[in-house]
Scaffold this motif. Structure first.
Motif, mmCIF file in Angstrom:
data_model
loop_
_atom_site.group_PDB
_atom_site.id
_atom_site.type_symbol
_atom_site.label_atom_id
_atom_site.label_comp_id
_atom_site.label_asym_id
_atom_site.label_seq_id
_atom_site.Cartn_x
_atom_site.Cartn_y
_atom_site.Cartn_z
ATOM 1 N N ASN A 148 -2.298 58.771 10.761
ATOM 2 C CA ASN A 148 -1.639 59.899 10.095
ATOM 3 C C ASN A 148 -2.333 60.374 8.819
ATOM 4 O O ASN A 148 -1.879 61.342 8.202
ATOM 5 N N SER A 149 -3.428 59.700 8.442
ATOM 6 C CA SER A 149 -4.054 60.020 7.156
ATOM 7 C C SER A 149 -5.513 60.448 7.267
ATOM 8 O O SER A 149 -6.150 60.707 6.231
ATOM 9 N N GLN A 150 -6.049 60.525 8.472
ATOM 10 C CA GLN A 150 -7.452 60.896 8.635
ATOM 11 C C GLN A 150 -7.735 62.281 8.057
ATOM 12 O O GLN A 150 -7.027 63.249 8.361
ATOM 13 N N ASP A 151 -8.767 62.347 7.198
ATOM 14 C CA ASP A 151 -9.224 63.614 6.613
ATOM 15 C C ASP A 151 -8.144 64.355 5.840
ATOM 16 O O ASP A 151 -8.175 65.581 5.727
ATOM 17 N N LYS A 152 -7.192 63.607 5.321
ATOM 18 C CA LYS A 152 -6.102 64.203 4.543
ATOM 19 C C LYS A 152 -6.255 63.821 3.068
ATOM 20 O O LYS A 152 -6.777 62.760 2.741
ATOM 21 N N PRO A 153 -5.761 64.657 2.158
ATOM 22 C CA PRO A 153 -5.806 64.331 0.723
ATOM 23 C C PRO A 153 -4.619 63.460 0.309
ATOM 24 O O PRO A 153 -4.243 63.427 -0.866
ATOM 25 N N TYR A 154 -3.998 62.784 1.239
ATOM 26 C CA TYR A 154 -2.850 61.927 0.974
ATOM 27 C C TYR A 154 -2.826 60.795 2.000
ATOM 28 O O TYR A 154 -3.550 60.815 2.996
ATOM 29 N N THR A 189 5.025 59.555 2.084
ATOM 30 C CA THR A 189 3.702 60.126 1.808
ATOM 31 C C THR A 189 3.290 59.781 0.384
ATOM 32 O O THR A 189 4.101 59.875 -0.541
ATOM 33 N N ASN A 248 0.812 60.895 -2.417
ATOM 34 C CA ASN A 248 -0.089 61.935 -2.905
ATOM 35 C C ASN A 248 -0.670 61.532 -4.251
ATOM 36 O O ASN A 248 0.088 61.307 -5.203
ATOM 37 N N TYR A 302 -12.294 63.367 0.341
ATOM 38 C CA TYR A 302 -11.355 63.108 -0.751
ATOM 39 C C TYR A 302 -11.534 61.721 -1.383
ATOM 40 O O TYR A 302 -10.728 61.320 -2.225
ATOM 41 N N LYS A 327 -0.263 58.837 4.572
ATOM 42 C CA LYS A 327 1.023 59.167 5.192
ATOM 43 C C LYS A 327 1.423 58.159 6.260
ATOM 44 O O LYS A 327 0.587 57.634 6.987
#
Length: 370
Positions: free
Chosen positions: A262-268, A171, A173, A16, A270
Motif C-alpha cells: 500500500n505504500s509503493q511510490d507514495k509520499p506516505y 496512514t 504522513n 521520496y 499506509k
C-alpha cells in the motif's frame, strides 16, 4: 572516493527517500568516509545508553526466564522489520537503522510503569513531563559523551522523538521541519502533554520506524506472554488471527507485506483498512490480556517506592562525593551540564539511565544504610 562508494546505493533510492545531502546537524563537524546516517548508527551502538539496553525491561520485569524479550531484542527486531520495509520501498536504510536502534535509549528501569512513575516525580519537582522518547533524544543530544552529546543528525533525532508506536494510525504522513521547528517540538514535549501525542516524523524513514515499533512488539509480546503462562497458546481472537495470523512470525509478515503493497511510490506509509482494524483490535487485546497483567499492584507499589526513595536520597546528597550519583555520573559530566541542569533534573537523568539490575542494587544499598 570511499564515501562515494558508500553512497552508491543512493541512486536506487525512491523519489521520496531521504538523501545523505539532506542531513542536518546541530553542530558543524568534520566529515569522514562514512555517510551521515551510517555514522549516526556507529555513534549510537558505541554509546553507553545503548550498552544499557541489555538489562532493561521490555514488558515483563523479574519473571526469571532467559527466553523473554529485553529492550535490546526489541530495538533489533524493530530495526530489522523497518529495514525490510525500507528496502522494499527504496528508502534510506542507514537512516532507518539509526532511528530504530536509538529509539528506546531513554527508557527507564521497569519499562512503562517506571516511565509513569518518573513522569510523576518530574512533574512534582520540575513541572515537566518525562517521556521515554524525549529522554532518548536527550541521551543523544545532551547526556552521551560526558554531557556533550553525539551530534546526531536532526533526521535521526526527530525519528526517535516521533517513534511512539502506541499511537496507531492508518496512514503515516511525514511533515517537513527545520532544525528550529524540531527543537521547538522537543522542548514543547516537556511542558505540554498534548505535543507528544501529535508528533509526526519529518521523513518517510521515521514513519517506517514508527509503524515498525508497533509491529516489533505486538506478536513478540504475545509469544512472551504465552511462554510465561500469562496467555494460553493460540489465544489471539479468531477475527484478528484470520487477518494477521496467530503467532509473531505470521503477524510480522502480514503487516509488513500490507505496508509494502500500500505504500509503493507514495509520499506516505499506509495500511489497508482491514489490517489497520486488526492491528487496533490486537493492540487492545494485548493491553487487556498482557500489559495490564504484566505487573501486579504490589510490584508497581514497590517500583514507586524504589524510584521515590532513591530520588529523594540522591537529591538530598547531590553534593556528597561518596554517593553513587556523584561517583558514577556527575563527576564525568561537563561543567556546562553541571551548571545548566537543575539538581532534580540531574537525578531524573541518572535514574532514567539505570538498568533494572542497577536500580535494585542501589535500592538495596540505600536500605542497608538506613
Amino acid at each position: 572516493m570511499e564515501r562515494n562508494k558508500m553512497l552508491n546505493n543512493e541512486k536506487h533510492l525512491a523519489k521520496y527517500a531521504t538523501r545523505d545531502k539532506d542531513a542536518i546537524r546541530l553542530d558543524e563537524f568534520e566529515e569522514d568516509f562514512r555517510p551521515n546516517y551510517f555514522r549516526d548508527t556507529d555513534r549510537i551502538i558505541h554509546s553507553l545508553s545503548y550498552t544499557r539496553y541489555t538489562d532493561k525491561t521490555q514488558v515483563f520485569t523479574h519473571w526469571h526466564n532467559d527466553n523473554v524479550s529485553r529492550r535490546v531484542i526489541h530495538v533489533q527486531l524493530v530495526s530489522k522489520i523497518a529495514r525490510t520495509i525500507g528496502r522494499a520501498l527504496g528508502l534510506n536504510e542507514d537512516l532507518i537503522e539509526a532511528i530504530a536502534l536509538g529509539h528506546d535509549l531513554g527508557h527507564c528501569p521497569f519499562g512503562h510503569p517506571g516511565e509513569k512513575i518518573l513522569d510523576e516525580i518530574s512533574m512534582k519537582y520540575e513541572g515537566t513531563h518525562f517521556n521515554h522518547n524525549v529522554e532518548s533524544v536527550r541521551e543523544l543530544m545532551v547526556l552521551e559523551n560526558n554531557g556533550k552529546g553525539i551530534n546526531a543528525t536532526i533526521q535521526v533525532l526527530d525519528g526517535i522523538l516521533c517513534h511512539n508506536g502506541e499511537f496507531v494510525q492508518n496512514t503515516y504522513n511525514p511533515i517537513k521541519k527545520t532544525k528550529e521547528e524540531f527543537l521547538n517540538e522537543y522542548e514543547s514535549c516537556y511542558v505540554d502533554s498534548n505535543t507528544n501525542k501529535k508528533l509526526r516524523p519529518m521523513t518517510l524513514e521515521g514513519c517506517v520506524v514508527r509503524i515498525s515499533d508497533l509491529i516489533g512488539y505486538l506478536g513478540r509480546d504475545i509469544e512472551d506472554a504465552e511462554r510465561l503462562g500469562v496467555l494460553k497458546p493460540n489465544s489471539v481472537p479468531k477475527e484478528i488471527a484470520e487477518v494477521l495470523g496467530r503467532n509473531n512470525r505470521e503477524i510480522v509478515n502480514s503487516i509488513t507485506v500490507d505496508i509494502i503493497a500500500n505504500s509503493q511510490d507514495k509520499p506516505y506509509i499506509k495500511l489497508s483498512d482491514k489490517v489497520f482494524k486488526a492491528i487496533v483490535d490486537l493492540k487492545n487485546f494485548n493491553y487487556q490480556n498482557i500489559y495490564y497483567k504484566a505487573n501486579t499492584e504490589e510490584s508497581i507499589g514497590f517500583y514507586t517506592k524504589v524510584f521515590n526513595e532513591l530520588f529523594k536520597y540522591y537529591l538530598d546528597n547531590i553534593d556528597n562525593p561518596n554517593v553513587s550519583i556523584n561517583k558514577t555520573f556527575l563527576t564525568s559530566m561537563t561543567e556546562d551540564y553541571l551548571k545548566n541542569t537543575s539538581n532534580p533534573r540531574k537525578v531524573i537523568d541518572y535514574l532514567a539511565g539505570m538498568t533494572d539490575e542497577f536500580i535494585l542494587r542501589e535500592y538495596e544499598n540505600f536500605q542497608n544504610k538506613k
